[in-house]
Design a protein around this motif. Structure first.
Motif, PDB file in Angstrom:
ATOM      1  N   ALA A   1      47.617  45.902  33.924  1.00  0.00           N
ATOM      2  CA  ALA A   1      46.429  45.899  34.779  1.00  0.00           C
ATOM      3  C   ALA A   1      46.453  44.042  35.439  1.00  0.00           C
ATOM      4  CB  ALA A   1      45.405  46.076  34.697  1.00  0.00           C
ATOM      5  N   GLU A   2      45.441  44.304  36.696  1.00  0.00           N
ATOM      6  CA  GLU A   2      45.316  42.683  36.538  1.00  0.00           C
ATOM      7  C   GLU A   2      44.079  42.962  37.471  1.00  0.00           C
ATOM      8  OE1 GLU A   2      47.969  41.357  40.021  1.00  0.00           O
ATOM      9  OE2 GLU A   2      49.639  42.149  38.811  1.00  0.00           O
ATOM     10  N   TRP A   3      42.915  41.886  36.794  1.00  0.00           N
ATOM     11  CA  TRP A   3      41.393  41.496  36.685  1.00  0.00           C
ATOM     12  C   TRP A   3      41.547  41.000  38.931  1.00  0.00           C
ATOM     13  CZ3 TRP A   3      37.351  43.674  36.984  1.00  0.00           C
ATOM     14  CH2 TRP A   3      36.312  42.847  37.136  1.00  0.00           C
TER      15      TRP A   3
ATOM     16  N   ARG B   1      61.243  53.298  44.345  1.00  0.00           N
ATOM     17  CA  ARG B   1      60.243  53.716  45.346  1.00  0.00           C
ATOM     18  C   ARG B   1      59.306  52.649  44.958  1.00  0.00           C
ATOM     19  NH1 ARG B   1      58.498  59.228  43.391  1.00  0.00           N
ATOM     20  NH2 ARG B   1      58.693  57.955  41.266  1.00  0.00           N
ATOM     21  N   GLN B   2      58.091  51.818  46.304  1.00  0.00           N
ATOM     22  CA  GLN B   2      57.659  50.714  45.736  1.00  0.00           C
ATOM     23  C   GLN B   2      56.319  51.825  44.647  1.00  0.00           C
ATOM     24  OE1 GLN B   2      57.225  48.687  46.204  1.00  0.00           O
ATOM     25  NE2 GLN B   2      55.983  47.033  47.516  1.00  0.00           N
ATOM     26  N   GLU B   3      55.641  51.057  43.954  1.00  0.00           N
ATOM     27  CA  GLU B   3      54.784  51.422  43.502  1.00  0.00           C
ATOM     28  C   GLU B   3      53.328  51.424  44.169  1.00  0.00           C
ATOM     29  OE1 GLU B   3      55.209  52.121  38.774  1.00  0.00           O
ATOM     30  OE2 GLU B   3      54.365  49.788  39.407  1.00  0.00           O
ATOM     31  N   ARG B   4      52.837  52.824  44.175  1.00  0.00           N
ATOM     32  CA  ARG B   4      51.137  52.878  44.444  1.00  0.00           C
ATOM     33  C   ARG B   4      50.939  51.705  43.716  1.00  0.00           C
ATOM     34  NH1 ARG B   4      47.018  57.428  45.142  1.00  0.00           N
ATOM     35  NH2 ARG B   4      45.833  56.606  46.457  1.00  0.00           N
ATOM     36  N   ARG B   5      49.649  51.160  43.983  1.00  0.00           N
ATOM     37  CA  ARG B   5      48.678  50.201  43.098  1.00  0.00           C
ATOM     38  C   ARG B   5      47.412  50.820  43.466  1.00  0.00           C
ATOM     39  NH1 ARG B   5      50.566  45.928  40.224  1.00  0.00           N
ATOM     40  NH2 ARG B   5      48.784  44.330  41.238  1.00  0.00           N
ATOM     41  N   VAL B   6      46.398  50.818  43.376  1.00  0.00           N
ATOM     42  CA  VAL B   6      45.198  51.750  42.765  1.00  0.00           C
ATOM     43  C   VAL B   6      44.154  50.237  41.977  1.00  0.00           C
ATOM     44  CG1 VAL B   6      45.470  53.953  42.979  1.00  0.00           C
ATOM     45  CG2 VAL B   6      45.266  53.491  40.609  1.00  0.00           C
TER      46      VAL B   6
ATOM     47  N   MET C   1      45.899  48.427  39.681  1.00  0.00           N
ATOM     48  CA  MET C   1      47.391  48.885  38.421  1.00  0.00           C
ATOM     49  C   MET C   1      48.049  49.446  38.958  1.00  0.00           C
ATOM     50  SD  MET C   1      44.950  51.003  35.690  1.00  0.00           S
ATOM     51  CE  MET C   1      43.702  49.834  35.112  1.00  0.00           C
ATOM     52  N   PRO C   2      48.996  49.377  38.324  1.00  0.00           N
ATOM     53  CA  PRO C   2      49.923  51.298  38.804  1.00  0.00           C
ATOM     54  C   PRO C   2      49.147  52.759  39.014  1.00  0.00           C
ATOM     55  CG  PRO C   2      51.135  49.723  38.023  1.00  0.00           C
ATOM     56  CD  PRO C   2      50.075  49.581  37.528  1.00  0.00           C
TER      57      PRO C   2
ATOM     58  N   ASP D   1      41.087  45.594  27.693  1.00  0.00           N
ATOM     59  CA  ASP D   1      41.718  44.169  26.479  1.00  0.00           C
ATOM     60  C   ASP D   1      43.134  45.173  26.675  1.00  0.00           C
ATOM     61  OD1 ASP D   1      42.611  42.636  24.859  1.00  0.00           O
ATOM     62  OD2 ASP D   1      42.549  44.576  23.656  1.00  0.00           O
ATOM     63  N   LEU D   2      42.917  46.772  26.937  1.00  0.00           N
ATOM     64  CA  LEU D   2      44.127  47.620  26.820  1.00  0.00           C
ATOM     65  C   LEU D   2      44.503  47.725  28.454  1.00  0.00           C
ATOM     66  CD1 LEU D   2      45.554  50.037  25.930  1.00  0.00           C
ATOM     67  CD2 LEU D   2      43.917  51.699  26.559  1.00  0.00           C
ATOM     68  N   ALA D   3      44.345  47.470  29.374  1.00  0.00           N
ATOM     69  CA  ALA D   3      44.441  47.621  30.682  1.00  0.00           C
ATOM     70  C   ALA D   3      44.952  45.732  30.439  1.00  0.00           C
ATOM     71  CB  ALA D   3      42.924  46.963  31.731  1.00  0.00           C
ATOM     72  N   ARG D   4      44.601  44.903  29.996  1.00  0.00           N
ATOM     73  CA  ARG D   4      45.533  43.838  30.940  1.00  0.00           C
ATOM     74  C   ARG D   4      46.485  44.217  29.813  1.00  0.00           C
ATOM     75  NH1 ARG D   4      40.904  41.328  28.737  1.00  0.00           N
ATOM     76  NH2 ARG D   4      40.104  40.832  30.761  1.00  0.00           N
ATOM     77  N   ARG D   5      46.324  44.179  28.033  1.00  0.00           N
ATOM     78  CA  ARG D   5      48.258  44.535  28.047  1.00  0.00           C
ATOM     79  C   ARG D   5      48.952  45.188  28.452  1.00  0.00           C
ATOM     80  NH1 ARG D   5      46.703  46.740  22.686  1.00  0.00           N
ATOM     81  NH2 ARG D   5      44.990  47.510  23.104  1.00  0.00           N
ATOM     82  N   VAL D   6      48.688  46.585  29.199  1.00  0.00           N
ATOM     83  CA  VAL D   6      49.405  47.328  29.327  1.00  0.00           C
ATOM     84  C   VAL D   6      49.566  46.451  31.537  1.00  0.00           C
ATOM     85  CG1 VAL D   6      49.222  49.216  27.928  1.00  0.00           C
ATOM     86  CG2 VAL D   6      47.962  48.979  30.040  1.00  0.00           C
TER      87      VAL D   6
END
Length: 119
Positions: free
Chosen positions: A91-93, A66-71, A102-103, A84-89
């Protein structure tokens, strides 16, 4: 082998689950061939009867991802630990939007639903 009439497999308790190569499954493996996945021994509610059931592979079809919905998610400029947590998992700035992309599944896991920005 014919099914046993009047048995409700859902109400029976599983005693053993045997792989195809186990001693108690070899005869059934010879009968059902590569379609046999496993053999289960079940017992009825009263403990009076033991039933042998088989799990058979009947079809094989490719799975389409399935196409992953990104928000977009707003994380404050001083929330360094969360950034830092978002970056490690993964997520893109997005510097132009000044938001994290991120998804949606990831935003839910991080409990960031309230920070999702509608675009």
């Amino acid at each position: 082998m014919k099914p046993v009439p009047g048995t409700e497999a859902a109400s029976m308790r599983v005693l053993k689950k045997l792989p195809v190569t186990a001693r108690g499954a070899l005869r059934l493996a010879a009968q059902f061939g590569d379609a046999l996945v496993c053999v289960r021994h079940r017992i009825d509610d009263t403990g009076s009867f033991r039933y042998t059931t088989v799990e058979l592979l009947i079809s094989k079809t490719p799975v389409q991802a399935r196409q992953e919905r990104r928000v977009y998610v707003r994380i404050g400029a001083r929330e360094f630990a969360l950034q830092d947590l978002a970056r490690r998992v993964g997520a893109e700035w997005d510097a132009r939007q000044r938001l994290w992309l991120m998804p949606k599944r990831l935003a839910n896991l991080l409990k960031l639903q309230a920070r999702i920005v509608a675009k």
